[in-house]
Design a protein around this motif. Sequence first.
Motif, PDB file in Angstrom:
ATOM      1  N   GLY A   1       8.649   9.077   5.984  1.00 58.31           N
ATOM      2  CA  GLY A   1       6.816   8.384   6.504  1.00 58.31           C
ATOM      3  C   GLY A   1       7.206   7.350   6.532  1.00 58.31           C
ATOM      4  O   GLY A   1       6.710   6.383   8.197  1.00 58.31           O
TER       5      GLY A   1
ATOM      6  N   PRO B   1       7.055   2.546   6.132  1.00 58.32           N
ATOM      7  CA  PRO B   1       6.131   1.463   5.039  1.00 58.32           C
ATOM      8  C   PRO B   1       4.890   2.552   4.954  1.00 58.32           C
ATOM      9  O   PRO B   1       4.577   1.945   3.464  1.00 58.32           O
ATOM     10  CB  PRO B   1       6.137   0.393   6.495  1.00 58.32           C
ATOM     11  CG  PRO B   1       7.024   0.532   7.133  1.00 58.32           C
ATOM     12  CD  PRO B   1       6.998   1.907   7.278  1.00 58.32           C
ATOM     13  N   GLY B   2       4.366   2.797   5.538  1.00 61.71           N
ATOM     14  CA  GLY B   2       3.123   3.805   5.153  1.00 61.71           C
ATOM     15  C   GLY B   2       2.972   4.636   4.268  1.00 61.71           C
ATOM     16  O   GLY B   2       2.138   4.891   3.746  1.00 61.71           O
ATOM     17  N   THR B   3       4.207   5.208   3.253  1.00 61.61           N
ATOM     18  CA  THR B   3       4.686   6.141   2.329  1.00 61.61           C
ATOM     19  C   THR B   3       5.652   5.389   1.025  1.00 61.61           C
ATOM     20  O   THR B   3       5.693   5.775   0.715  1.00 61.61           O
ATOM     21  CB  THR B   3       4.731   7.496   3.240  1.00 61.61           C
ATOM     22  OG1 THR B   3       5.964   7.308   3.151  1.00 61.61           O
ATOM     23  CG2 THR B   3       3.931   8.074   3.675  1.00 61.61           C
TER      24      THR B   3
ATOM     25  N   GLU C   1       5.582   3.286  -0.869  1.00 65.18           N
ATOM     26  CA  GLU C   1       5.139   2.239  -2.551  1.00 65.18           C
ATOM     27  C   GLU C   1       5.611   3.823  -2.561  1.00 65.18           C
ATOM     28  O   GLU C   1       6.015   3.504  -3.896  1.00 65.18           O
ATOM     29  CB  GLU C   1       3.942   1.615  -1.764  1.00 65.18           C
ATOM     30  CG  GLU C   1       3.751   0.672  -3.394  1.00 65.18           C
ATOM     31  CD  GLU C   1       2.823  -0.171  -3.277  1.00 65.18           C
ATOM     32  OE1 GLU C   1       2.417  -0.820  -4.421  1.00 65.18           O
ATOM     33  OE2 GLU C   1       2.361  -0.290  -2.277  1.00 65.18           O
ATOM     34  N   ARG C   2       5.027   4.907  -2.506  1.00 62.59           N
ATOM     35  CA  ARG C   2       4.450   5.644  -3.112  1.00 62.59           C
ATOM     36  C   ARG C   2       5.516   6.622  -3.414  1.00 62.59           C
ATOM     37  O   ARG C   2       5.707   7.263  -4.568  1.00 62.59           O
ATOM     38  CB  ARG C   2       3.671   6.405  -2.510  1.00 62.59           C
ATOM     39  CG  ARG C   2       1.592   6.195  -3.136  1.00 62.59           C
ATOM     40  CD  ARG C   2       0.669   7.555  -1.813  1.00 62.59           C
ATOM     41  NE  ARG C   2      -0.493   6.144  -2.475  1.00 62.59           N
ATOM     42  CZ  ARG C   2      -1.247   6.106  -1.246  1.00 62.59           C
ATOM     43  NH1 ARG C   2      -0.379   5.472  -0.407  1.00 62.59           N
ATOM     44  NH2 ARG C   2      -2.114   5.452  -1.754  1.00 62.59           N
TER      45      ARG C   2
ATOM     46  N   LEU D   1       9.564   6.948  10.383  1.00 64.42           N
ATOM     47  CA  LEU D   1       8.890   6.406  10.217  1.00 64.42           C
ATOM     48  C   LEU D   1       7.671   6.948  11.305  1.00 64.42           C
ATOM     49  O   LEU D   1       6.841   6.459  11.801  1.00 64.42           O
ATOM     50  CB  LEU D   1       8.793   4.436  11.614  1.00 64.42           C
ATOM     51  CG  LEU D   1       9.808   4.045  12.037  1.00 64.42           C
ATOM     52  CD1 LEU D   1       9.607   2.664  12.817  1.00 64.42           C
ATOM     53  CD2 LEU D   1       9.549   3.186   9.924  1.00 64.42           C
TER      54      LEU D   1
ATOM     55  N   ASP E   1       4.728   7.242   9.448  1.00 64.60           N
ATOM     56  CA  ASP E   1       3.683   6.749   9.209  1.00 64.60           C
ATOM     57  C   ASP E   1       3.376   5.593   9.677  1.00 64.60           C
ATOM     58  O   ASP E   1       3.942   5.328  10.674  1.00 64.60           O
ATOM     59  CB  ASP E   1       3.306   6.523   7.942  1.00 64.60           C
ATOM     60  CG  ASP E   1       1.932   6.584   7.010  1.00 64.60           C
ATOM     61  OD1 ASP E   1       0.927   5.710   7.551  1.00 64.60           O
ATOM     62  OD2 ASP E   1       1.394   7.677   6.416  1.00 64.60           O
ATOM     63  N   SER E   2       2.546   4.578   8.738  1.00 64.33           N
ATOM     64  CA  SER E   2       2.518   3.228   9.451  1.00 64.33           C
ATOM     65  C   SER E   2       3.890   2.685   9.994  1.00 64.33           C
ATOM     66  O   SER E   2       4.522   2.769   9.261  1.00 64.33           O
ATOM     67  CB  SER E   2       1.614   2.300   8.466  1.00 64.33           C
ATOM     68  OG  SER E   2       1.386   0.511   9.602  1.00 64.33           O
TER      69      SER E   2
ATOM     70  N   GLY F   1       4.207  -2.835   7.618  1.00 60.42           N
ATOM     71  CA  GLY F   1       3.412  -2.628   5.985  1.00 60.42           C
ATOM     72  C   GLY F   1       4.454  -3.561   4.760  1.00 60.42           C
ATOM     73  O   GLY F   1       5.714  -3.960   5.420  1.00 60.42           O
TER      74      GLY F   1
END
Length: 336
Positions: free
Chosen positions: A237, A239-241, A243-244, A260, A262-263, A266
């Motif tokens: 994903g 940076p958008g995912t 952290e999780r 990449l 996702d976003s 981030g």
Amino acid sequence: MKSYLIDSDKGIDAIRKVDAADATPGKGQVKIGIKAASLNYRDLVIAAGGYMRNDTRPVVPLSDGAGEVLEVGDSVTRWKVGDRVSPIFVRDWIDGAVDDAKLKTGLGGGVDGVLAESMIVREQSLVAIPDGMSFTEAATVPCAGVTAWHALFESGNLQPGQTVLLLGTGGVSIFALQLAKAAGARVIITSSSDEKLEQAKSLGADLGINYAKHPEWHKHIRELTAGNGVDHVVEVGGPGTLERSLKSASVGGHVHLIGLLDSPAGKVSPMLSVFNLLTVRGIYVGSRQMHEKMLAAMTVNQIVPVIDKTFSFDEAIEAYRYFASQKHVGKVVIEL
């Protein structure tokens, strides 16, 4: 000779079919007739402007293909006419460590790719297609398959009994699912579609999480692993995912940074990596040696690539648009 070409940054609209010169292989080169090619998310990015080391204009698109040797140049010893072969993703990365110069030779981005009726390839930049594997199947391996192999085995040293978290049901994630199960791992996979999760379970996934229903999916991962987290996250994903993903990993776990989807922007705190002693490593496809190991593992474990849909060469633009719709599970292939 018919070929496709990207000569602007207008996305899918930048791709056009052209007449190209039918070249003859020189010393140490091989001419192959392309039989099939497959799409990766990278190909959408390249059509829209590209990214570091992958923004050459004009460029023949797509990195993943398979075909038959039509002609060999002087001094070629590895191949003969009629051999079934597949070009490697990074043309000059044969084995060992990689450097900046080699990374600039990614097919379909840094140098010309495979979406053409034929192409000229250096003899050392090809792998043999295993007996029993079709051209269509072999064309799915160079990017997604090798990336999954690199992450789990070359970098992650995946062991039986470990738990792997996969994000989504695209090419890398599905190859990682098949490889992880063959290695005796437990697999958790995410999707926003219950239907896709059921398909993933039919391929061997042990558990599925609908992230649309569970937006704080890292908490659900903790519950499913008795609070321990997972040993490996194949993080496609970005940076958008991320952290999780970091919050889903166990102490001493591995987070393999691949995509990449996702976003692209981030901010993620590095402290989770510090406190949990995580190994966070970027994965960028792999070498010819890794490609060969991946094909050997597929053969021994009878792994068959998951192909969602095929298109003809004349339907290449439709294939791009279908791929961009994200309706697929596994790979989308263009057959010649």
